[in-house]
Design an enzyme around this catalytic site. Structure first.
Site, mmCIF file in Angstrom:
data_model
loop_
_atom_site.group_PDB
_atom_site.id
_atom_site.type_symbol
_atom_site.label_atom_id
_atom_site.label_comp_id
_atom_site.label_asym_id
_atom_site.label_seq_id
_atom_site.Cartn_x
_atom_site.Cartn_y
_atom_site.Cartn_z
ATOM 1 C CD GLU A 19 -1.535 -2.322 1.912
ATOM 2 O OE1 GLU A 19 -0.318 -2.599 1.955
ATOM 3 O OE2 GLU A 19 -2.413 -3.081 2.359
ATOM 4 N N GLY B 1 5.734 -2.331 14.803
ATOM 5 C CA GLY B 1 4.993 -1.353 13.996
ATOM 6 C C GLY B 1 3.937 -0.616 14.812
ATOM 7 N NE ARG B 2 0.587 -5.326 17.703
ATOM 8 C CZ ARG B 2 1.242 -6.228 16.991
ATOM 9 N NH1 ARG B 2 1.575 -5.978 15.738
ATOM 10 N NH2 ARG B 2 1.589 -7.390 17.517
ATOM 11 C CD GLU C 299 -1.291 -5.806 13.443
ATOM 12 O OE1 GLU C 299 -1.619 -6.032 12.272
ATOM 13 O OE2 GLU C 299 -0.642 -4.797 13.769
ATOM 14 C CE LYS D 41 1.109 -7.702 5.224
ATOM 15 N NZ LYS D 41 2.412 -7.486 5.846
HETATM 16 C C1 G6Q Z 1 2.059 -3.448 13.276
HETATM 17 C C2 G6Q Z 1 2.120 -4.166 12.046
HETATM 18 C C3 G6Q Z 1 1.604 -3.422 10.827
HETATM 19 C C4 G6Q Z 1 2.629 -2.516 10.178
HETATM 20 C C5 G6Q Z 1 2.140 -2.190 8.772
HETATM 21 C C6 G6Q Z 1 3.055 -1.256 8.046
HETATM 22 O O1 G6Q Z 1 2.483 -3.846 14.319
HETATM 23 O O2 G6Q Z 1 3.381 -4.667 11.874
HETATM 24 O O3 G6Q Z 1 0.441 -2.696 11.073
HETATM 25 O O4 G6Q Z 1 2.838 -1.378 10.932
HETATM 26 O O5 G6Q Z 1 1.982 -3.369 8.047
HETATM 27 O O6 G6Q Z 1 4.310 -1.825 7.909
HETATM 28 P P1 G6Q Z 1 5.534 -0.974 7.436
HETATM 29 O O7 G6Q Z 1 5.764 0.083 8.427
HETATM 30 O O8 G6Q Z 1 6.665 -1.935 7.339
HETATM 31 O O9 G6Q Z 1 5.156 -0.385 6.102
#
Ligand code: G6Q
Length: 546
Positions: free
Chosen positions: A209, A263-264, A349, A504
């Protein structure tokens, strides 16, 4: 298995005994209840007294936390041990807001690294805010578009909105996440190439994305200028510096972070640069500070007065033992409009898992469904189901002591609604009262059952001083640690997210078929095959049917 612990068995027994208890009777039977179950910590007030929680349950929950070695697990997280076992990573978002001078990951002190990236955030954000950063035609930046998704979007987007009262008056922040071209298109309609700066926020720099949107953004900039000016319109935040460079972003414009930031959990890292740009670097530091206050509390407070521990225990009691599948987070604060969406990722998540840390199937309910909307909007929509539906949905009410808008009388109305909803959920309205109210109504008998409120619906109320960078940091960190506590109690890994991978992977098989860039048809179930045929570009099936 955690189910063989003695405290687990005790909790099962208590759940059977207590599930029909009346919370109001708890108040009647214990004059100290309010004092026992309300706390002042981290500059906030926490009222847990309206929960289906009573002393013997609380003790058993605390005992369970002890038997699950929660204290040691907290230490392991703060000490940088690789507690994300499936990805062999430390979980150290707390290091991003720490005041400690040494935090080691694999023998390396990460504090200087954190400070160095933070300094880059300062320099870049100040350059943009002061107008020193100019676009290709020499004009200062007016619009910042953060391109990222999931953890690289929800945190910065939610916090920037929450702190919009503190935002730079000449800068407009935008967040584009969806691969749906509409999101980017509608955003770019509001922007001008000369004065727009994109932040490509992606930990991996491979997310479909984000890369798709970033490439489209680059093409958009290039409709107005030439390649050599791209650097003036793109920043990147990533752990994959090489990939960001390959994309064409100059090294000076790349801010890094590390794989020990999930990420989160990354809003505290340079992923939060859009927050610093919007509210200023000092504000960003206060946001980090608000979280640090919670970290300090979480590490040090005894469990019986440790807020994230109590939140985690109550949530687990409801979800696992009383079978309440979901919980609603209802901020009586328009600034926190996106807080429930943020929490959905954080909680679902992290704890939407069905195997233990060592891979056995769990035999109990784990992470709940989290949802919510700001009050009072929800009152005119879904509160009906909370008040009179067939499920019990525990609620977290959040409200500020002080509002920011000049309409102070409206803040009082807002507060009144928040308090009244919690009260209504608790006390309900019995048949006798309804009968009395309808004594002159000819349709009374018909109406009575519809107007009775069962009550006894649990809620927690959190009161914070007012929306500020510090408060928002505090609220987020409280929920982060609540989620951590529950992961430990359930013996699941809260820090991986394998469940997002399959879709995905399959999308990358479906895409070439939809594009007809391959003549090979994949093997799918009949329903999927039919949908692929229908949506292939030159298929006119929809039109024919229509
Ligand atoms: C969060 C996940 C997920 C991640 C996104 C974006 O804990 O890992 O939400 O933040 O898929 O990933 P990128 O930052 O690698 O683009």
């Amino acid at each position: 298995m955690i189910t063989s612990l003695s405290s687990w068995k005790r909790l099962e027994q208590l759940a059977t005994e207590k599930k029909s208890d009346s919370i109001l009777s708890y108040f009647r039977l214990d004059s100290l209840r309010l004092r026992k179950y309300t706390f002042r910590a981290c500059d906030c007030y926490f009222d847990f007294s309206k929960n289906l929680l009573v002393d013997d349950v609380f003790s058993a929950l605390l005992q369970f936390a002890k038997e699950r070695n929660l204290a040691d697990e907290i230490k392991r997280m703060f000490n940088g041990e690789a507690i994300n076992t499936t990805e062999k990573r430390a979980v150290l978002h707390t290091a991003l807001r720490s005041k400690k001078s040494t935090i080691n990951v694999d023998g390396e002190n990460v504090v200087p690294l954190v400070n160095a990236e933070l300094e880059k955030v300062r320099v870049l954000s100040e350059k943009i805010r002061s107008g020193e950063w100019v676009g290709f035609s020499g004009k200062p930046i007016t619009d910042i578009v953060n391109i990222g998704i999931g953890g690289s979007d929800l945190g910065p987007a939610m916090v920037t909105q929450a702190l919009s009262a503190y935002s730079h008056p000449q800068l407009t922040m935008h967040f584009v996440s969806n691969v749906d071209g509409t999101h980017l298109w509608e955003t770019l309609k509001k922007c001008n190439q000369e004065t727009t700066l994109f932040i490509v926020a992606s930990k991996t720099f491979t997310t479909q994305e984000t890369i798709t949107n970033a490439l489209a953004a680059k093409r958009w900039i290039l409709t107005a200028t030439t390649d050599e000016h791209i650097a003036k319109h793109f920043l990147a935040v990533s752990t994959a510096i090489g990939k960001a460079k390959q994309f064409g972003i100059t090294e000076d414009n790349i801010v890094g972070f590390w794989d020990w930031v999930g990420g989160r959990y990354s809003v505290w890292s340079s992923i939060g640069i859009s927050i610093a740009i919007s509210i200023g670097f000092e504000g960003f530091l206060q946001f980090l500070d608000g979280a640090n206050v919670v970290d300090t509390h979480f590490e040090a407070a005894p469990f019986f007065e440790n807020i994230p521990v109590i939140m985690g225990l109550i949530g687990m009691w409801y979800c696992t033992f009383l079978g309440y599948d979901s919980y609603a987070v209802l901020p009586y604060d328009q600034y926190l409009a996106r807080f429930p969406a943020y929490l959905q990722q954080l909680d679902m998540e992290s704890n939407g898992k069905s195997v233990t840390r060592t891979g056995e199937n769990v035999t109990y309910k784990t992470g709940p469904i989290v949802w919510g909307e700001p009050g009072t909007n929800g009152q005119h929509a879904f509160y009906q189901l909370i008040h009179q539906g067939t499920r019990t949905i525990p609620v977290d009410f959040l409200v500020a002591k002080e509002g920011l808008s000049p309409y102070t009388d409206q803040h009082t109305i807002l507060q009144a609604n928040c308090i009244a909803q919690a009260e209504a959920l608790l006390i309900g309205k019995n048949e006798e009262t309804v009968r009395e109210e309808l004594k002159n109504n000819l349709n009374a008998e018909l109406l009575i059952p519809h107007k009775v409120f069962e009550g006894n619906k649990p809620s927690t109320t959190i009161v914070y001083p007012k929306i500020s960078p510090k408060t928002v940091g505090t609220l987020l960190a409280l929920y982060e640690h609540k989620v951590f506590v529950q992961g430990i109690l359930w013996d699941i890994n809260s820090f991986d997210q394998w469940g997002v991978e399959l879709g995905k992977q399959l999308a990358s098989n479906v895409l070439p078929e939809l594009q007809k860039s391959t003549s090979q048809r994949g093997t799918h179930d009949p329903s999927t095959t039919a949908l692929i045929s229908l949506l292939q570009r030159d298929d006119s099936g929809l039109k024919k049917e229509g």
